[in-house]
Design an enzyme around this catalytic site. Structure first.
Site, PDB file in Angstrom:
ATOM      1  N   SER A  66       3.886   0.714  -2.485  1.00  0.00           N
ATOM      2  CA  SER A  66       2.548   0.386  -1.725  1.00  0.00           C
ATOM      3  C   SER A  66       2.911   0.533  -0.185  1.00  0.00           C
ATOM      4  O   SER A  66       2.075   0.742   0.462  1.00  0.00           O
ATOM      5  CB  SER A  66       2.221  -1.072  -1.961  1.00  0.00           C
ATOM      6  OG  SER A  66       3.346  -1.752  -1.534  1.00  0.00           O
ATOM      7  N   LYS A 137       3.682  -5.697   3.825  1.00  0.00           N
ATOM      8  CA  LYS A 137       2.889  -5.095   4.101  1.00  0.00           C
ATOM      9  C   LYS A 137       2.891  -4.780   5.919  1.00  0.00           C
ATOM     10  O   LYS A 137       3.860  -5.678   6.395  1.00  0.00           O
ATOM     11  CB  LYS A 137       1.308  -5.639   3.999  1.00  0.00           C
ATOM     12  CG  LYS A 137       1.151  -6.037   2.544  1.00  0.00           C
ATOM     13  CD  LYS A 137       0.972  -4.785   1.539  1.00  0.00           C
ATOM     14  CE  LYS A 137       0.841  -5.150   0.169  1.00  0.00           C
ATOM     15  NZ  LYS A 137       1.041  -3.942  -0.760  1.00  0.00           N
TER      16      LYS A 137
END
Length: 258
Positions: A66, A137
């Site tokens: 991701s 993230k």
């Protein structure tokens, strides 16, 4: 009368050679003592590493793509847990590790405490995948920011300023899901660099918390890639947000961590 000490016949059982051997034997700690010393040193090293990872620098194993191309599957990153301990706060562009409990995942009942302890210890040393509630993230918006995607040119904007996101995976759009949000105080809007493969704030808009991560849930900043050796490097921040002004109501994070 002869008073000089007469030499006597040496007793073979008490000779110098045997005495030396006895001394040597008495100084030999033996296998049991050696094992104890090795175990003590090993235990002390483990305790030191656990304390280091708990308070200063923790390794994390990257389990998914991701955050590609910045972080790849199998990378072991070092997370700086002191980055936000002394008044500083996450900035736009920082790659952060956070506990997603209550924002990305629901609270779950406690499992077996012994198994959980062993797993947490292995994860703290970078020997196991992080807990399912831990995520990495990139910070896109901080408290007070208005984050919109996308403008007429297909770009993400923060406080009305288009952001050139060069860290995004080649071929990915800034977002295939349109959104227009204002980040609440003490919250973060986070997204993965591989936008088409990342489950991030966009996917939790309808969840409790609206996909926003509380600042106090941030574990630290991902500062280095430690493994594999061929990828040893720092995790650079981004200048993409340098032109973004402070949010209308004030706030922090007007620049990006370099």
């Amino acid at each position: 009368m002869d008073t000089e000490a007469q030499p006597t016949e040496r007793d073979p059982s008490s000779g110098t050679e045997d005495g030396s051997r006895s001394a040597r034997v008495s100084e030999d700690p033996g296998p049991r003592s050696s094992w104890r010393r090795t175990a003590f040193v090993g235990g002390a090293c483990v305790v030191f590493l656990l304390l280091l990872s708990h308070f200063v620098l923790q390794p994390f194993l990257i389990p998914s793509g991701s955050m590609e191309p910045t972080l790849q599957v199998g990378d072991r990153i070092l997370v700086n847990k002191l980055a936000y301990r002394f008044g500083d706060e996450p900035r736009r562009g920082d790659a952060v590790v956070f506990d997603g409990t209550g924002s990305f995942v629901r609270e779950r009942p406690q499992g077996d405490p012994v198994t959980g302890f062993l797993r947490d210890g292995a994860a703290a040393l970078g020997l196991a995948e992080p807990d399912e509630t831990d995520f990495v993230k990139r910070v896109i918006g901080v408290g007070g920011d208005r984050v919109v995607c996308c403008d007429k040119d297909g770009r993400l904007t923060v406080n009305g300023v288009p952001v050139q996101e060069r860290y995004v995976m080649l071929g990915d759009e800034p977002s295939s899901v349109p959104f227009d949000i204002v980040v609440p105080p003490d919250r973060l809007w986070v997204m993965g660099d591989h936008r088409s493969q990342s489950s991030d704030s966009r996917d939790h808009l309808g969840s409790p918390g609206g996909g926003m991560v509380p600042v106090d849930r941030v574990v630290g900043r991902a500062d280095w890639i430690a493994w594999p050796f061929g990828r040893w490097s720092g995790v650079a921040g981004s200048g993409a947000f340098d032109a973004v002004p402070a949010p209308p109501g004030g706030g922090h994070g007007t620049g990006a961590h370099g």
